[in-house]
Design a protein around this motif. Sequence first.
Motif, short mmCIF file in Angstrom:
data_model
loop_
_atom_site.label_atom_id
_atom_site.label_comp_id
_atom_site.label_asym_id
_atom_site.label_seq_id
_atom_site.Cartn_x
_atom_site.Cartn_y
_atom_site.Cartn_z
N SER A 25 -52.95 6.66 89.36
CA SER A 25 -53.91 7.30 89.07
C SER A 25 -52.95 8.67 88.85
O SER A 25 -53.35 9.52 87.91
N VAL A 26 -52.26 9.05 90.44
CA VAL A 26 -51.69 9.84 90.49
C VAL A 26 -50.58 9.81 89.13
O VAL A 26 -50.21 11.41 88.72
N LEU A 27 -50.12 8.93 88.30
CA LEU A 27 -48.99 9.08 87.52
C LEU A 27 -49.27 9.22 86.22
O LEU A 27 -49.39 9.70 85.42
N GLY A 28 -50.68 9.50 85.48
CA GLY A 28 -51.78 8.71 84.44
C GLY A 28 -51.24 8.02 83.94
O GLY A 28 -51.78 7.59 82.64
N VAL A 29 -50.93 6.75 84.59
CA VAL A 29 -50.56 5.39 84.14
C VAL A 29 -52.07 4.60 83.36
O VAL A 29 -52.03 3.87 82.54
N ARG A 30 -53.35 4.87 83.78
CA ARG A 30 -54.44 4.13 84.44
C ARG A 30 -55.46 5.36 84.76
O ARG A 30 -55.43 6.07 85.51
N GLY A 31 -56.57 5.73 83.30
CA GLY A 31 -57.62 6.62 83.60
C GLY A 31 -58.78 6.60 84.61
O GLY A 31 -58.67 5.32 85.06
N ASP A 32 -59.36 7.06 85.60
CA ASP A 32 -60.05 6.97 86.45
C ASP A 32 -61.26 5.84 86.39
O ASP A 32 -62.45 5.02 86.46
N ALA A 33 -61.63 6.27 84.32
CA ALA A 33 -62.76 5.19 84.26
C ALA A 33 -61.96 3.91 84.51
O ALA A 33 -63.60 3.15 84.27
N ASP A 34 -61.45 3.87 84.55
CA ASP A 34 -60.55 2.38 84.19
C ASP A 34 -60.45 1.58 85.27
O ASP A 34 -60.37 0.51 85.92
N ALA A 35 -60.54 2.71 86.25
CA ALA A 35 -59.91 2.02 87.48
C ALA A 35 -61.21 1.23 88.17
O ALA A 35 -60.36 0.11 89.02
N ALA A 36 -62.19 1.18 88.39
CA ALA A 36 -63.02 0.52 89.12
C ALA A 36 -62.87 -0.41 88.67
O ALA A 36 -63.55 -1.74 89.25
N SER A 37 -63.05 -0.82 87.02
CA SER A 37 -63.31 -2.40 86.45
C SER A 37 -61.93 -3.02 87.23
O SER A 37 -62.15 -4.43 87.19
N PHE A 38 -60.32 -2.13 86.87
CA PHE A 38 -59.74 -2.89 87.57
C PHE A 38 -59.23 -3.13 89.40
O PHE A 38 -59.34 -4.70 89.12
N ALA A 39 -60.19 -2.56 89.77
CA ALA A 39 -60.01 -2.99 91.07
C ALA A 39 -60.68 -4.68 90.96
O ALA A 39 -60.54 -5.51 91.74
N SER A 40 -61.60 -4.20 90.34
CA SER A 40 -62.62 -5.71 90.42
C SER A 40 -62.23 -6.67 90.34
O SER A 40 -62.12 -7.74 90.76
N GLY A 41 -61.45 -6.70 89.07
CA GLY A 41 -60.16 -7.79 88.61
C GLY A 41 -59.82 -8.18 89.76
O GLY A 41 -59.22 -9.04 90.06
N VAL A 42 -58.50 -7.29 90.51
CA VAL A 42 -57.73 -7.46 91.43
C VAL A 42 -58.36 -8.44 92.28
O VAL A 42 -58.15 -9.18 93.10
N LEU A 43 -59.94 -7.57 92.80
CA LEU A 43 -60.32 -8.60 94.05
C LEU A 43 -60.73 -9.81 93.80
O LEU A 43 -60.20 -11.49 94.38
N ILE A 44 -61.23 -9.81 92.60
CA ILE A 44 -62.02 -11.30 92.62
C ILE A 44 -60.60 -12.31 91.66
O ILE A 44 -60.79 -13.43 91.85
N GLY A 45 -59.72 -11.64 90.82
CA GLY A 45 -58.77 -12.00 90.50
C GLY A 45 -58.09 -13.21 91.86
O GLY A 45 -57.60 -14.45 91.79
N ALA A 46 -58.01 -12.04 92.83
CA ALA A 46 -57.25 -12.67 93.58
C ALA A 46 -58.00 -13.93 94.81
O ALA A 46 -57.55 -15.15 95.16
N ASP A 47 -59.36 -13.60 94.19
CA ASP A 47 -60.41 -14.84 95.12
C ASP A 47 -60.21 -16.13 94.64
O ASP A 47 -60.04 -17.31 95.35
N VAL A 48 -60.96 -16.25 92.83
CA VAL A 48 -60.51 -17.15 92.04
C VAL A 48 -59.02 -17.77 92.45
O VAL A 48 -59.69 -18.99 92.06
N ALA A 49 -58.03 -17.25 91.98
CA ALA A 49 -56.50 -18.01 92.41
C ALA A 49 -56.40 -18.36 93.22
O ALA A 49 -56.12 -19.86 93.19
N ALA A 50 -57.29 -18.12 94.64
CA ALA A 50 -57.20 -19.16 95.85
C ALA A 50 -57.35 -20.51 96.37
O ALA A 50 -57.03 -21.00 96.83
N ARG A 51 -58.71 -20.56 95.16
CA ARG A 51 -59.16 -21.29 95.11
C ARG A 51 -58.79 -22.35 94.31
O ARG A 51 -59.49 -23.67 94.64
N MET A 52 -57.97 -21.77 93.63
CA MET A 52 -57.70 -23.60 92.02
C MET A 52 -56.75 -24.29 92.48
O MET A 52 -56.26 -24.59 92.46
N ASP A 53 -55.57 -23.49 93.94
CA ASP A 53 -54.66 -24.05 94.27
C ASP A 53 -54.54 -25.69 93.86
O ASP A 53 -54.11 -26.29 94.03
N ASP A 54 -55.68 -25.73 95.32
CA ASP A 54 -56.06 -27.12 95.25
C ASP A 54 -57.01 -28.08 94.75
O ASP A 54 -57.81 -28.59 95.35
#
Length: 290
Positions: free
Chosen positions: A211-240
């Motif tokens: 956000s500070v560097l203008g790489v990603r607009g704040d309009a997309d930040a919530a979707s990205f953050a949700s993706g990070v959390l859900i992506g980490a959650d799901v990836a951890a369950r798929m290991d075994d």
Amino acid sequence: MSAPSAFLAVDWGTTNRRVFRFEDGAVVHTERDDRGAASVTDFAGEVAAIRERFGDLPMLLAGMVGSTVGWRVVPYVAVPAGIDELVAGLDWIDDRTAIVPGVSCSAGGRADVMRGEEVQLLGAVAGWMVPSDALLAQPGTHCKWATMKDGRIGGFTTAMTGELFALLRGHSLLARALTAEVTDGDAFREGLAEGARRDLAASLFGIRAASVLGVRGDADAASFASGVLIGADVAARMDDCAFEQIHILADPGLGNLYAAAVAATGREPVIVDSHSAFARGVLAIGDKAL
């Protein structure tokens, strides 16, 4: 013993509850309100009011009504747990009102508990919505990942995925950037890939830097953050995970986000209606208990 031709059931969460009226094995009416366990002080009065509105019938109560914030604390049933174990653990308030116990497990030095989700999990199997051996996800404030074995809950893990997102949105350095609606678009998919790296603390601070560097607009930040959390959650369950299909018990909105995350790992997501699963589960309990 078979269930009476008509009875009531309440899926009683912390902030909300849903009341079901059953007749001849089918849901004939259901309503949701905001009278969750945390907002109720007179549970006997609430139950009486439910009967006055929906019918003076036997009643099964599930969820946080049996917790420390509920009517009274009902002991957990340990895994492996099926319908028979839940019936044996029912806490009878009187001869026609009972609270369904939650389920607990302990594995690898980590304890876990659930209240309410167990009815959905077992109902999904009882209603032939999922196989008797399966991995089920229940997204929400606290996402449950349950392994079903021979139609019973064999073990489970709870991830605070939804609560973490709410905390970030309300109280973190990122809060001002996370006001937009979460949607399944490019930003969310980028977040899934980032979350799969499972360097969660660094990935989340990267949202601030972008956000500070203008790489990603704040309009997309919530979707990205949700993706990070859900992506980490799901990836951890798929290991075994031994299952190619992952069944997701959820409403379409959140269910679709988890489905996208599951599909990104190469597994097949299958969304199951959580309200229908609860209905099937409470019917199975009622058939043996009422």
